[in-house]
Each structure stands twice: as structure tokens, then as C-alpha cells.
Scaffold this active site. Structure first.
Site, PDB file in Angstrom:
ATOM      1  N   LYS A  46     -10.918  11.245  16.404  1.00 12.65           N
ATOM      2  CA  LYS A  46      -9.590  10.657  16.618  1.00 12.65           C
ATOM      3  C   LYS A  46      -8.619  11.699  17.152  1.00 12.65           C
ATOM      4  O   LYS A  46      -7.839  11.423  18.066  1.00 12.65           O
ATOM      5  CB  LYS A  46      -9.048  10.080  15.303  1.00 12.65           C
ATOM      6  N   SER A  81      -3.411  11.796   0.142  1.00 13.06           N
ATOM      7  CA  SER A  81      -2.849  10.472   0.421  1.00 13.06           C
ATOM      8  C   SER A  81      -3.275   9.934   1.775  1.00 13.06           C
ATOM      9  O   SER A  81      -3.055   8.752   2.049  1.00 13.06           O
ATOM     10  CB  SER A  81      -1.327  10.491   0.315  1.00 13.06           C
ATOM     11  N   GLY A  82      -3.910  10.773   2.618  1.00 12.65           N
ATOM     12  CA  GLY A  82      -4.515  10.252   3.844  1.00 12.65           C
ATOM     13  C   GLY A  82      -5.564   9.200   3.511  1.00 12.65           C
ATOM     14  O   GLY A  82      -5.852   8.313   4.318  1.00 12.65           O
ATOM     15  N   CYS A 107      -2.849   9.661  11.392  1.00  8.30           N
ATOM     16  CA  CYS A 107      -1.875  10.621  10.858  1.00  8.30           C
ATOM     17  C   CYS A 107      -2.187  12.069  11.226  1.00  8.30           C
ATOM     18  O   CYS A 107      -1.270  12.879  11.357  1.00  8.30           O
ATOM     19  CB  CYS A 107      -1.747  10.469   9.344  1.00  8.30           C
ATOM     20  N   ARG A 130      -4.341 -11.167  -2.937  1.00  6.29           N
ATOM     21  CA  ARG A 130      -4.337 -10.521  -4.258  1.00  6.29           C
ATOM     22  C   ARG A 130      -2.935 -10.029  -4.648  1.00  6.29           C
ATOM     23  O   ARG A 130      -2.540 -10.055  -5.793  1.00  6.29           O
ATOM     24  CB  ARG A 130      -5.326  -9.343  -4.198  1.00  6.29           C
ATOM     25  N   SER A 131      -2.177  -9.561  -3.645  1.00  3.29           N
ATOM     26  CA  SER A 131      -0.844  -9.011  -3.933  1.00  3.29           C
ATOM     27  C   SER A 131       0.268 -10.023  -3.720  1.00  3.29           C
ATOM     28  O   SER A 131       1.435  -9.719  -3.979  1.00  3.29           O
ATOM     29  CB  SER A 131      -0.575  -7.802  -3.030  1.00  3.29           C
ATOM     30  N   GLN A 172      -5.859  18.421   5.318  1.00  2.00           N
ATOM     31  CA  GLN A 172      -5.358  17.057   5.127  1.00  2.00           C
ATOM     32  C   GLN A 172      -5.157  16.690   3.662  1.00  2.00           C
ATOM     33  O   GLN A 172      -6.013  16.968   2.814  1.00  2.00           O
ATOM     34  CB  GLN A 172      -6.323  16.062   5.782  1.00  2.00           C
ATOM     35  N   HIS A 208       0.088  16.515   5.796  1.00  2.00           N
ATOM     36  CA  HIS A 208      -1.024  17.167   6.479  1.00  2.00           C
ATOM     37  C   HIS A 208      -0.509  18.439   7.165  1.00  2.00           C
ATOM     38  O   HIS A 208       0.620  18.469   7.665  1.00  2.00           O
ATOM     39  CB  HIS A 208      -1.587  16.262   7.581  1.00  2.00           C
ATOM     40  N   ARG A 248     -10.179  18.314   4.051  1.00  2.00           N
ATOM     41  CA  ARG A 248      -9.311  17.731   3.014  1.00  2.00           C
ATOM     42  C   ARG A 248      -8.958  18.824   2.005  1.00  2.00           C
ATOM     43  O   ARG A 248      -9.840  19.595   1.591  1.00  2.00           O
ATOM     44  CB  ARG A 248     -10.058  16.596   2.312  1.00  2.00           C
ATOM     45  N   GLY A 284       0.819  -1.223   0.000  1.00  2.00           N
ATOM     46  CA  GLY A 284       0.000   0.000   0.000  1.00  2.00           C
ATOM     47  C   GLY A 284       0.848   1.268   0.000  1.00  2.00           C
ATOM     48  O   GLY A 284       2.088   1.207  -0.050  1.00  2.00           O
TER      49      GLY A 284
END
Ligand code: 2RA
Length: 382
Positions: free
Chosen positions: A257, A191-192, A161, A71-72, A188, A286, A279, A44
């Protein structure tokens, strides 16, 4: 699997805990072998950064095993200059593993982290599955490193993050002045939301590039972009005041969070935190604007000194010379960058600051690696 010679299970720390060897005379006791590491979720966006970190940081690891979804499995990835084959996630993939870093969705961690822990690995988990579990420490090595040792479930959690973007700086200010309250506004990066977030932002930018008309009429971006990917609205040429999932009272999971994780990491269960998570069309890194209120009076210079001397923080605060952190300048770096430090005009106990941190490095892979290295040091000094 290729790469580092696979170490027989009987040499691993996990196996030694299960089958303790006869004590050697201390003078002749062999140095413990470097611990074996599993990277779960190696393919990932965060996993890719993790492989880069493992290839460039001090190497404390013996065997490194790469694990991902079936799958990977079979893909070949480079780490420490060698090509390794990715194994499919399965219980026996953890045999002989001392430390397992997980970067997978919550439900995958919830199922597999306990399996790895049962097989003797110390799990460092970057999902949200265990962060608020009282039996799982939530660790930021610059702030609460000693918590690593108290892990009754064999699992240590890595914060989200957005929390990680601000907590190293806030930990330093808390040590100096006693934190009482934070008002947090996040900016943010795409890519978060993982590789899908990165791909979506670039695809949307392709669609709007070259237009001198878009963004001037309500709804024109929605119509032009069509596919919002993992975001609830167009991200290119826009900002979106929502990240994560919807929770009670209109709060987003991301905002909760920031509040709950900051409280746990700082050991301040009553800390007042008011977060709004947004975002922005940035690929990675971020940024967070914070209004922080302290028990004691705080000056701009005092706050700057506390930040400047804090491990893991770079103070970049000279607005006269346009010196302040921006995501475009911070991306790819390890520290937490802080600028725009100001004493609040209406409260002598409060400061305003702007903080940037690479969400894939300190915000995910780097903090996970730092925690894992603390565990490795503990295992090799036993
Ligand atoms: C985000 N903080 O930025 C989340 C990822 N963990 O979407």
C-alpha cells in the site's frame, strides 16, 4: 433519529440532482442548503475520532446521519453537542444523503459504497476496496485536491494510514526537488489494527507490568502474554516486523500500500518505493523513517524550508534541544510532524527524515473529513 431536524429528502443535493427544480432567477436563487452527511462505521475507533472532528471543525453539514452494522444500531452517540441514534446499514439509510463517509472493513465498503453512490451520495471511503481502482481518485487535500472532481464511480478513496503518515511531507519535498525514490521504515501504532489493536496492547501491558524478568529470555513474552489479538506476535515490550496480510514475494499488504498509493497520489507511476512496515507498542500515531532520493541536489536547509512552508506540515527539528516528533507528543494533533532532517552522507540528492502523524486523525478520520469538506464546498457552490 434525533439531533438535527431531519431534512426532507426533497431539500437534499442528492434529491435535487435526481429531480432538478425549475431555475430561479439568479438574483433570487436561494443559497443551497448545507449537504446531508452520513457517517458509516460511526461506532469504530476511527468513527469515534470522526464524531469528535465533526463536533470541532467548521460545521459545513446539514443533517448528520450515523450508520453502523445492525449489531450497533440503536446505540446513541453525541456529535455537534447532540445525541443521535445509530441507524442500521441498509440501502434506504442513504436516501437524501449527499456525502457518505465510510470507515468499515474492505468487504463492507465493496458492497455498500456503490449502493450509496447509486442513491446519489458522493462516497468518501477509508477502506482499501477502491484505492487502486482507476475510476476512483485517491486524495490527500494538501497534495492532489483537484482529483476530488474526477470521480466517475461517485467514490473517492482515502489512503491507508501509513501512506498518509508520510505523504503530505513527501508531497512538499516532491514539489521542491522532484521525488525519485523512497526507502520507508514504519513504526506503526496498535490502533492501526482498530479498537481490537488498542484493547490488545493495553491487555498485554497489564500482563507484563511490574515484571522485572520478562523480555530477557527467548519466548518468555510469548508464554506470559498468550493472546496476541490481531498481531502475529507479542506487542508489549516488543516490535513486530509485519502489519497487514501476506502477499506474493513475502511482502505485506501494508508495504505494498505504501508503494502503490504513494505512486498514485503523487502521480509518479514509476516511483521506486522500498517499504518495511513494523508494529510497535504505541497506542496511536504512526512514525516513519524515510530515505528520499530526488532528481535535484538537496540541502538540509532547503529540505527544511520546503517542509516548513508546506500546508499541513510542522517542522520540529532541533536535535540539540531534543526537539523532534515522537508519537507520544504528536497523538491527538492534526498535522504531519517532521524532524531529524539530514542530507544523506553518501548522496547529495538524498535526505533522511523522521515523520509522525496521528493514524486515527490525519491517517484516517481527518483526511476523510477534509475530502468530504471539499465535496461539500463543490455541492454548495454549484
Ligand atoms: C495498520 N495501516 O496500521 C493499517 C490500518 N489501516 O494496521
Amino acid at each position: 433519529m434525533t439531533g438535527h431536524p431531519a431534512r426532507p429528502a426533497h431539500q437534499s443535493h442528492a434529491a435535487r440532482r435526481a429531480y432538478p427544480a425549475r431555475q430561479a432567477h439568479p438574483a433570487r436563487r436561494a443559497r443551497p442548503a448545507p449537504p446531508a452527511l452520513a457517517v458509516v462505521g460511526a461506532t469504530g475507533a476511527v468513527g469515534t475520532v470522526m464524531l469528535d472532528l465533526l463536533s470541532t471543525r467548521d460545521d459545513v453539514w446539514g443533517e448528520i446521519r450515523l450508520i453502523a452494522s445492525p449489531r450497533s444500531a440503536g446505540r446513541r452517540l453525541r456529535v455537534r453537542g447532540e445525541e443521535l441514534e445509530v441507524l442500521a446499514l441498509a440501502a434506504d439509510a442513504f436516501d437524501g444523503v449527499d456525502v457518505a463517509m465510510f470507515d468499515v472493513p474492505d468487504e463492507v465498503s465493496a458492497r455498500w459504497a456503490p449502493v450509496a453512490a447509486e442513491r446519489g451520495a458522493v462516497v468518501v471511503d477509508n477502506s482499501g476496496a477502491f484505492r487502486m481502482d482507476p475510476g476512483v481518485p485517491l486524495v490527500v487535500p494538501e497534495v492532489n485536491p483537484k482529483r476530488v472532481a474526477h470521480r466517475p464511480r461517485g467514490i473517492i478513496a482515502n489512503p491507508n494510514c501509513t501512506t498518509l503518515s508520510l505523504i503530505v511531507a513527501m508531497g512538499a519535498l516532491h514539489r521542491a526537488f522532484g521525488l525519485r525514490e523512497m526507502v520507508v521504515s514504519s513504526y506503526q501504532a496498535a490502533s492501526g489494527a482498530g479498537q481490537a489493536g488498542i484493547d490488545t496492547l493495553y491487555a498485554q501491558l497489564d500482563k507484563v507490568a511490574g515484571s522485572r524478568a520478562l523480555g530477557q529470555r527467548a519466548g518468555d513474552l510469548r508464554a506470559a502474554i498468550g493472546d496476541f489479538g490481531p498481531f502475529p506476535a507479542p506487542l508489549a515490550l516488543n516490535v513486530v516486523p509485519f502489519a497487514g496480510s501476506l502477499k506474493d514475494g513475502g511482502w505485506s499488504s501494508e508495504e505494498l500500500k505504501v508503494r502503490n498509493e504513494s505512486r498514485k497520489i503523487l502521480g509518479l507511476p514509476d516511483l521506486k518505493v522500498h517499504a518495511t512496515c513494523v508494529r510497535v507498542p504505541v497506542v496511536t500515531t504512526h512514525a516513519v523513517a524515510v530515505h528520499a532520493v530526488f532528481d535535484r541536489e538537496v540541502t538540509r536547509e532547503g529540505a527544511q524550508r520546503a517542509l516548513d512552508s508546506a500546508p499541513g506540515v510542522v517542522l520540529n527539528d532541533d536535535p540539540e534541544r531534543a526537539e523532534f516528533p515522537t508519537p507520544a507528543d504528536v497523538v491527538g494533533t492534526d498535522p504531519t510532524w517532521v524532524g531529524r532532517v539530514r542530507r544523506s552522507l553518501d548522496d547529495p540528492n538524498a535526505v533522511e527524515l523522521f515523520v509522525c502523524g496521528d493514524n486515527l486523525r490525519k491517517g484516517a478520520a481527518l483526511n476523510t473529513a477534509q475530502i468530504a469538506e471539499l465535496v461539500a464546498a463543490e455541492l454548495t457552490t454549484r
